[in-house]
Design an enzyme around this catalytic site. Structure first.
Site: not given
Ligand code: ADP
Ligand code: ZN
Ligand code: MG
Length: 617
Positions: A210, A212-216, A433-434
């Protein structure tokens, strides 16, 4: 116990080399101070004579003994007088005529060669010994530092959270399918017998894929938390160290610990850092190291006993670069995909993070979720945190809707730069512009929905026209691409139309528009007939350190020109289209600019009121 075979540095070895060393010194000192034999004492005050005198004396049988020592000659008379002379280096005894068998004189040629040799080579020998000794000492030093690196590695292979992991499935929101898949893993960790008794093979490795930041990481911890087992974690990048072999040793150590603590979870984050396809074009160092580490991981996973209750979870956002060996059955054969959350999932994630905060009564997460298309869980967490900060700054007792609204803008568009003061002229140009973007975008049917217009500087941008991508789009049509290009050029078109002038403010727009056009031709086969449905350019090598692979040119010079022509033609056409739209709606544009300059931001509703002549609903 530990597989790292580095003996503690033994003191005995040291002592031995010290003794040897002092012995050597003593020996060399001795040979320096005692270069001559004892009987040389009597030769010390020998009278020096020409060598011919010795020969004459020999012939006259004057001497009892002649000693030849190198080029020195000592002759001893019967009375004990000693004469001394020098012969030519090449002269032998026979050449000097001292070998008369009738002559009773004893001629003694001292074979000092050997001792001489020893003295001659002694310094060399000493040097050699010192060198060898020094080398040994050096290697021991390296070995010791290696061993410290390894033990350092051991501590780094975090025995993370031997205590209970607090994370549970309920902390991970909006990933229902993934959780369902992982329930099984949890159950296996809890009741392995249930599976092994009927001969079911236990999953060894689970790969979480997934963005980055999707909660792996969160999900992996939640599995450990649900099953109530220890969670051992290490990041792939931590394996890649200065010394080759450290990574592999860390893997060994990690798995050793895991096996001792089974049932448990081993979590390898960023596995792509070590698990890249082997043998590809590697940049720089660390390549062998990666390979060794990867091999060690595979070996450890293969080496599990069938009833070893250790599950290896790994996370990556680049499944495409992973070595195929990792994905084979018995290794990471379970793959769980974590998508960017959809509207419903985003709402749930926001709620999960709201639970731990003081939220005002009746806050609505839905509008926030609607405005955060394409953001991941980590971004949403960040938004909730920013909202709390806004609330604290504003001395709110609880987090209110407006705090969340502002937090979204800050996270999505960058922080406001109130300190950046635009001149009146700049402000005016920015407003046109905007609004150029806004009107053109609004009128292009396939464009994303207009959301907000602002001439407050944010990040590096002077102003922002905020479009919200719609939810359910997984493919993009050619028409949409063209509309997007048109919208991007709306800003420049407005500048041209009103001021007949160009500013650098549009550089980013132009870059992106050209990129879209180029991708259309090269990647999506949306170029003109001459290009056809063909992909041009080839990715070369694998990604390294986040740098995308360079595109190799696999097409002719002529095709390159055709692509360039297509890009120029497409962008130019859309620019003219944008100009046309703005010319047609110039009056509305002027009208809107006045409002925007006055209030600096404008919502889509306010925009529509003026533009479509609607009254606010
Ligand atoms: P990854 O490892 O995929 O990069 P993380 O697990 O480290 O992502 O997620 C970072 C933070 O984002 C987590 O600590 C959590 O707080 C938040 N987060 C990400 N996905 C979720 C989710 N599905 N539900 C709740 N919190 C989430
Ligand atoms: Zn522009
Ligand atoms: Mg992570």
């Amino acid at each position: 116990m530990t597989p790292v075979r580095t003996r503690p540095p033994s003191n005995r070895g040291w002592l031995l080399s010290l003794v040897l060393f002092s012995l050597l010194i003593a020996m060399s000192l001795f040979s320096m101070t005692h270069p001559v034999r004892q009987n040389d004492a009597k030769y010390a005050d020998a009278k020096e004579v020409p060598v011919s005198a010795i020969t004459r004396g020999y012939e006259q049988k004057m001497f009892s003994k002649i000693v030849v020592r190198d080029n020195k000659v000592f002759a001893e008379t019967a009375t004990g007088m000693i004469l001394q002379s020098y012969k030519e280096a090449g002269d032998t005894v026979s050449e000097l005529g001292w070998n008369d068998p009738e002559n009773p004189t004893v001629v003694e040629v001292e074979n000092r060669e050997a001792t001489n040799m020893l003295i001659a080579v002694l310094p060399d020998l000493l040097f050699l010994l010192l060198l060898v000794g020094g080398l040994i000492w050096l290697f021991r030093g390296i070995a010791r530092s290696q061993s410290t690196a390894m033990s350092f590695g051991k501590s780094r292979a975090r025995v993370a959270d031997m205590r209970q992991v607090k994370t549970r499935f309920k902390d991970v929101a909006g990933v229902e399918e993934a959780k369902e898949d992982l329930e099984e893993v949890v159950d296996f960790l809890k009741n392995p017998k249930k599976y092994t008794s009927i001969g079911a093979k236990i999953p060894r490795g689970v790969l979480l894929v997934g963005a980055p930041g999707t909660g792996k990481t969160l999900l992996a911890r939640a599995v450990a938390g649900e099953a109530g087992v220890p969670f051992f974690s290490i990041a792939g990048s931590e394996f890649v160290e200065m010394f080759v072999g450290v990574g592999a040793s860390r893997v060994r150590d990690l798995f050793m610990k895991a096996k001792r603590n089974a049932p448990c979870i081993v979590f390898i984050d960023e596995i792509d850092a070590v698990g890249r396809q082997r043998g590809g074009a590697g940049f720089g160092g660390g390549h062998d190291e990666r390979e060794q580490t990867l091999n060690q991981i595979l070996t450890e996973m293969d080496g599990f006993e069938q009833d070893t209750n250790v599950i290896v979870m790994a996370a990556t956002n680049r499944p495409d670069v992973l070595d195929r060996a990792l994905l084979r059955p018995g290794r990471f054969d379970r793959r769980i995909f974590l998508d960017k959350p959809d509207l419903e999932a985003r709402k749930k994630i926001l709620e999960v993070h709201g639970v731990r905060k003081k939220m005002a009564k009746g806050v609505d997460y839905t509008p926030i979720a609607k405005k955060t298309v394409g953001l991941a869980g980590a971004d949403l967490e960040n938004i909730m945190n920013e909202a709390a900060i806004f609330a604290a700054k504003r001395k709110h007792k609880t987090i209110m809707q407006e705090d969340m609204d502002d937090a979204v803008e800050k996270v999505a568009l960058g922080p406001e730069k109130k300190s950046r003061k635009l001149t009146e002229k700049e402000k005016k140009i920015t407003a046109y512009h905007e609004l150029g973007h806004a009107i053109v975008g609004h009128l292009c049917p396939e464009s994303d929905a207009l959301h907000k217009i602002s001439i407050v500087s944010r990040g590096s941008a002077l102003g922002v026209t905020w479009f919200l991508p719609s939810e359910d789009q997984y493919t993009t049509s050619k028409t949409k691409f063209l509309d997007e290009i048109c919208g991007l050029l709306g800003g420049r078109a407005a500048e041209k139309l009103i001021f007949d002038e160009m500013t650098t403010g549009a550089s980013n727009d132009i870059e992106r528009a050209s990129q879209i056009a180029r991708s259309m031709a090269m990647r999506f086969g949306m170029g003109d007939d001459k290009l056809g449905p063909v992909a041009y350019g080839e990715k070369e090598g694998t990604m390294f350190l986040g740098v995308d692979p360079t595109m190799a040119r696999n097409y002719s010079e002529e095709t390159a020109r055709t692509i360039d022509d297509f890009v120029r033609k497409t962008v130019e056409e859309q620019y003219q289209r944008a100009l046309g739209i703005l010319k047609k709606h110039r009056e509305k544009l002027e009208e809107l600019v006045v409002i925007l300059l006055k209030q600096e931001t404008m919502s889509v509703e306010e925009f529509k009121v003026v533009f479509e002549g609607k009254t606010a609903a």
